[in-house]
Each structure stands twice: as C-alpha cells, then as structure tokens.
Design an enzyme around this catalytic site. Structure first.
Site, mmCIF file in Angstrom:
data_model
loop_
_atom_site.group_PDB
_atom_site.id
_atom_site.type_symbol
_atom_site.label_atom_id
_atom_site.label_comp_id
_atom_site.label_asym_id
_atom_site.label_seq_id
_atom_site.Cartn_x
_atom_site.Cartn_y
_atom_site.Cartn_z
ATOM 1 C CE LYS A 118 -4.027 -2.205 2.050
ATOM 2 N NZ LYS A 118 -5.379 -2.053 2.658
ATOM 3 C CG HIS A 174 -5.375 -6.083 -0.298
ATOM 4 N ND1 HIS A 174 -6.655 -6.106 -0.265
ATOM 5 C CD2 HIS A 174 -5.278 -7.107 -1.588
ATOM 6 C CE1 HIS A 174 -7.478 -7.282 -0.896
ATOM 7 N NE2 HIS A 174 -7.012 -7.919 -1.628
ATOM 8 C CD GLU A 220 -9.479 -9.374 -3.395
ATOM 9 O OE1 GLU A 220 -9.522 -9.066 -3.461
ATOM 10 O OE2 GLU A 220 -7.579 -9.915 -3.253
HETATM 11 P P1 GDP Z 1 -7.915 -6.885 5.414
HETATM 12 O O1 GDP Z 1 -8.616 -8.130 5.334
HETATM 13 O O2 GDP Z 1 -7.710 -6.599 7.192
HETATM 14 O O3 GDP Z 1 -7.535 -5.164 4.679
HETATM 15 O O4 GDP Z 1 -9.251 -5.560 5.998
HETATM 16 P P2 GDP Z 1 -11.119 -5.272 5.548
HETATM 17 O O5 GDP Z 1 -10.530 -6.180 4.599
HETATM 18 O O6 GDP Z 1 -11.308 -5.095 6.608
HETATM 19 O O7 GDP Z 1 -10.897 -3.587 5.113
HETATM 20 C C1 GDP Z 1 -9.710 -3.215 3.688
HETATM 21 C C2 GDP Z 1 -8.595 -2.150 4.184
HETATM 22 O O8 GDP Z 1 -9.586 -0.899 4.441
HETATM 23 C C3 GDP Z 1 -8.008 -2.183 5.659
HETATM 24 O O9 GDP Z 1 -7.089 -3.064 5.301
HETATM 25 C C4 GDP Z 1 -7.635 -1.205 6.109
HETATM 26 O O10 GDP Z 1 -6.949 -0.303 4.997
HETATM 27 C C5 GDP Z 1 -8.937 -0.702 5.957
HETATM 28 N N1 GDP Z 1 -10.015 -0.799 6.984
HETATM 29 C C6 GDP Z 1 -10.267 -1.802 7.145
HETATM 30 N N2 GDP Z 1 -10.838 -0.939 8.938
HETATM 31 C C7 GDP Z 1 -11.013 0.233 9.039
HETATM 32 C C8 GDP Z 1 -11.553 0.935 9.731
HETATM 33 O O11 GDP Z 1 -12.544 0.787 10.613
HETATM 34 N N3 GDP Z 1 -11.190 2.063 9.875
HETATM 35 C C9 GDP Z 1 -10.391 2.416 8.940
HETATM 36 N N4 GDP Z 1 -10.013 4.067 8.071
HETATM 37 N N5 GDP Z 1 -9.668 2.549 7.993
HETATM 38 C C10 GDP Z 1 -10.057 0.874 7.681
HETATM 39 MG MG MG Z 2 -10.457 -7.365 3.034
#
Ligand code: GDP
Ligand code: MG
Length: 140
Positions: free
Chosen positions: A11, A117, A128
């Site tokens: 990222k 990611h 993806e």
């Molecule tokens: P991942 O699969 O661990 O990457 O997490 P998710 O799929 O839930 O979320 C995708 C991305 O969104 C995360 O990697 C973070 O960059 C962002 N993100 C997730 N939760 C939050 C949050 O509560 N606040 C903010 N600002 N960004 C978030």
């Molecule tokens: Mg995710």
C-alpha cells in the site's frame, strides 16, 4: 497441501517509506513466491471498484483516498495454501492487534495505513488477480 495463488498489494504508506523490498522479503520468507508484480498509481475508479465490497462502510471514502494517495505494488503470490499463508504473515487489520513478526506489526502506521492487502479466499484471489493482471503477465 496444494500450491495456490493469492493477490497482494503493497500500500501507499509502505511505498512512501521505501518498504517494497522489506515487505516482499517477509512474504518470501513466509514461503510465498512473487510470480507477477507491477508498481502502479491506482485511479479513483480502480480503487472504488477494487474495494466495492466495502462501499457501505463509513471508512470507504477515506480508504479510496488513501489507496490513491501514492504508488502501490500489486503482486500475485504463489505458495502452499497461499491465501492463508499470506493472511498469517500480514497480521491483523489493526496493527495494534497484530502478532509479533507479522508485516503489519512490523510496518503498519494505522488501521487504515496498514501496509498490505491480501485476498481473504481463493475465490476472491482469482477475482482480484484478474482485476489487475492479464494471464500472460503472470509467470510461475
Ligand atoms: P483486511 O482484509 O485485513 O485488509 O481488512 P478489511 O477487508 O476489513 O478492510 C480493508 C481495508 O480497509 C483495511 O486493510 C484498511 O486499510 C481499511 N480499514 C479497515 N477497517 C478500517 C477502519 O475501521 N477505519 C479505517 N479508516 N480504515 C479501515
Ligand atoms: Mg479484506
């Protein structure tokens, strides 16, 4: 255990701090092989499309802004049980919750600027990978 593929993004917070090599080294040390890689500037349309599953989440706008704030490195990773292997070395979404020795514990700045990611299922990995790579760009 079958050799499979997953999709990874280094990222903007990580490329900005010159951590492309540092992140990739941790992926490789976890038993993953980079079989495709390119550095790109994501457009707003690409970021919105890629994260469409999150479009109702309150942080969606911030996430799209962050992901377009600088270059990213998109990669296809190959290895035994690649999706789980990658999720394990990435660590928890929030670096405050991530285990020692994970990429996010080592490098992430915040729950949003969390350096990497990784796909969360084989099905999403295939979607993806196809979002960013043509088949001929992947050389196993
Ligand atoms: P991942 O699969 O661990 O990457 O997490 P998710 O799929 O839930 O979320 C995708 C991305 O969104 C995360 O990697 C973070 O960059 C962002 N993100 C997730 N939760 C939050 C949050 O509560 N606040 C903010 N600002 N960004 C978030
Ligand atoms: Mg995710």
């Amino acid at each position: 255990m079958a050799v499979t593929r997953t999709f990874s993004i280094i990222k903007p917070d990580a490329t900005r701090r010159n951590l492309t090599g540092g992140v990739t080294k941790m992926l490789e040390e976890a038993g993953l092989r980079v079989v495709a890689s390119k550095r790109i500037q994501m457009s707003q349309e690409q970021a919105e499309g890629f994260y469409a599953v999150h479009k109702e989440r309150p942080f969606f706008g911030d996430l799209v802004s962050f992901m377009t704030s600088g270059p990213v490195v998109v990669q296809v990773l190959e290895g035994e049980d690649a999706v789980k292997r990658n999720r394990d070395v990435m660590g928890a979404t929030n670096p405050a919750d991530a285990a020692e020795g994970t990429i996010r514990k080592t490098f992430a700045e915040s729950i949003e600027a969390n350096s990497v990611h990784g796909s969360d299922s084989d099905e999403n990995a295939a979607i993806e990978i196809a979002f960013f790579f043509k088949p001929e760009e992947i050389v196993g």
